[in-house]
Design an enzyme around this catalytic site. Structure first.
Site, PDB file in Angstrom:
ATOM      1  N   ASP A  63       0.821  -1.223   0.000  1.00 37.98           N
ATOM      2  CA  ASP A  63       0.000   0.000   0.000  1.00 37.98           C
ATOM      3  C   ASP A  63       0.851   1.268   0.000  1.00 37.98           C
ATOM      4  O   ASP A  63       1.958   1.284   0.536  1.00 37.98           O
ATOM      5  CB  ASP A  63      -0.910  -0.019   1.245  1.00 37.98           C
ATOM      6  CG  ASP A  63      -2.047   0.983   1.131  1.00 37.98           C
ATOM      7  OD1 ASP A  63      -2.393   1.378   0.007  1.00 37.98           O
ATOM      8  OD2 ASP A  63      -2.581   1.373   2.183  1.00 37.98           O
ATOM      9  N   ASN A  85     -10.958  -2.870  -5.171  1.00 42.74           N
ATOM     10  CA  ASN A  85     -10.174  -1.916  -5.965  1.00 42.74           C
ATOM     11  C   ASN A  85     -10.766  -1.623  -7.348  1.00 42.74           C
ATOM     12  O   ASN A  85     -10.341  -0.672  -8.020  1.00 42.74           O
ATOM     13  CB  ASN A  85      -8.715  -2.378  -6.111  1.00 42.74           C
ATOM     14  CG  ASN A  85      -7.905  -2.239  -4.844  1.00 42.74           C
ATOM     15  OD1 ASN A  85      -7.006  -3.038  -4.564  1.00 42.74           O
ATOM     16  ND2 ASN A  85      -8.179  -1.211  -4.034  1.00 42.74           N
TER      17      ASN A  85
END
Ligand code: IPE
Ligand code: IPE
Ligand code: MG
Length: 239
Positions: free
Chosen positions: A20, A68
Site C-alpha cells: 500500500d 479496488n
C-alpha cells in the site's frame, strides 16, 4: 563471501504484505497515481526475490482487492497492464526457485491475463523454493463465502454431513489450502487496517504497520519488520 545466503534464524514461515501507498508516493512527487504503481511493481519483484533468498516459505502479496475495481478505469487498466508485463517477463522460462500461485477470483479478469496466470502456475508448479501467492481480485470475505458454498454443495450432494465441518476442513477449501497461516503481516503506508486481506488466515498473525510507502520499501524495511516480529510474544491464547 561468495557463499550461499544463510537462512536467517527465526524468519517467519509465511509473510503477508499489503502493498500500500503507491498513490500517495506519486502524489508527493506531483505524478499521476499510475506512476506510483509502476515503481511499486519494481518493489514487489525486489522484495519477492529477497524473501526467497532469506528462506521465507510462503509470501503472500496483496496486489488488487475485490474493492479496488471502484477506482478510476485508467488506474485499474494500468494495474492490469503491470500484471501483464510481470507475467510476460518473469515466467518466460521455467523458474526453478519460486512456485507462483494467484489467489482470488479470476473470472472477471481479462482472458489473456487468466491464460498467462495458468501458464505461470504450470511452469513453476514443480519448482523448489518459496511459494509466492499473488492476490489479484482477492477479498478475504469472498474467499470465505467461496469455501462455504463449496461445503454447502457437498452437503446438498450428500457427500458431507454438517457436523463433520471443522476448521481444518474449512481451511482446506481456501486458496491457501495446505499452507501455514501467515505469521507476520506487514502493512506499509502507515495504515492500521487489514482491508479484507487473509481474513480467515490472519487470526493469530502478528501485524506490523510501517511508516514507509510501498514504492520506497527496501530490504532493510523487511528486516526491521522481521526484527519486530521476533520481539513479539506469541501466545495463541495460552499464557
Ligand atoms: C496500493 O497502493 C496499490 C493498490 C491498492 C492496487 P494505493 O494505490 O492504495 O496507494 P494509496 O493508499 O492511495 O497511497
Ligand atoms: C489494500 O489497499 C489493497 C491492496 C494493497 C491491494 P487499499 O488502499 O485498497 O485499502 P484501503 O482502501 O486503504 O483500506
Ligand atoms: Mg491504499
Amino acid at each position: 563471501m561468495g557463499r550461499e545466503p544463510q537462512k536467517i534464524q527465526g524468519v517467519p514461515r509465511h509473510i503477508g504484505i499489503i502493498m500500500d501507498g503507491n498513490g500517495r508516493w506519486a502524489k508527493q512527487r506531483g505524478l499521476p497515481r499510475t506512476a506510483g504503481h509502476k515503481v511499486g511493481a519494481d518493489t514487489f519483484q525486489k522484495i519477492t526475490n529477497y524473501c526467497a533468498k532469506i528462506g521465507v516459505e510462503v509470501l503472500t502479496v496483496y496486489a488488487f482487492s475485490t474493492e479496488n475495481w471502484a477506482r478510476p478505469k485508467e488506474e485499474v487498466d494500468t494495474i492490469m497492464d503491470l500484471l501483464r508485463s510481470y507475467l510476460k517477463n518473469s515466467f518466460k522460462q521455467t523458474r526453478k526457485d519460486i512456485i507462483v500461485r494467484f489467489i482470488g477470483d479470476r473470472a472477471p479478469l481479462a482472458e489473456d491475463i487468466r491464460r498467462m496466470m495458468a501458464d505461470a502456475e504450470a511452469r513453476t508448479r514443480d519448482s523448489k523454493g518459496m511459494i509466492l501467492n499473488v492476490a489479484v481480485n482477492y477479498g478475504g470475505r469472498a474467499e470465505i463465502v467461496m469455501a462455504a458454498r463449496e461445503l454447502a454443495q457437498q452437503a446438498v450432494n450428500g457427500e458431507l454431513s454438517p457436523e463433520s465441518i471443522t476448521e481444518e476442513l474449512f481451511s482446506g477449501e481456501l486458496y491457501t489450502a495446505g499452507q501455514p497461516d501467515p505469521d507476520l503481516i506487514i502493512r506499509p503506508s502507515g495504515e492500521h487496517r487489514i482491508s479484507n486481506f487473509l481474513t480467515w488466515q490472519c487470526a493469530y498473525s502478528e501485524f506490523v504497520d510501517m511508516n514507509v510507502l510501498w514504492p520506497d520499501f527496501k530490504e532493510k524495511h523487511l528486516d526491521a519488520a522481521i526484527e519486530e516480529f521476533k520481539s513479539r510474544d506469541r501466545r495463541f491464547g495460552g499464557i
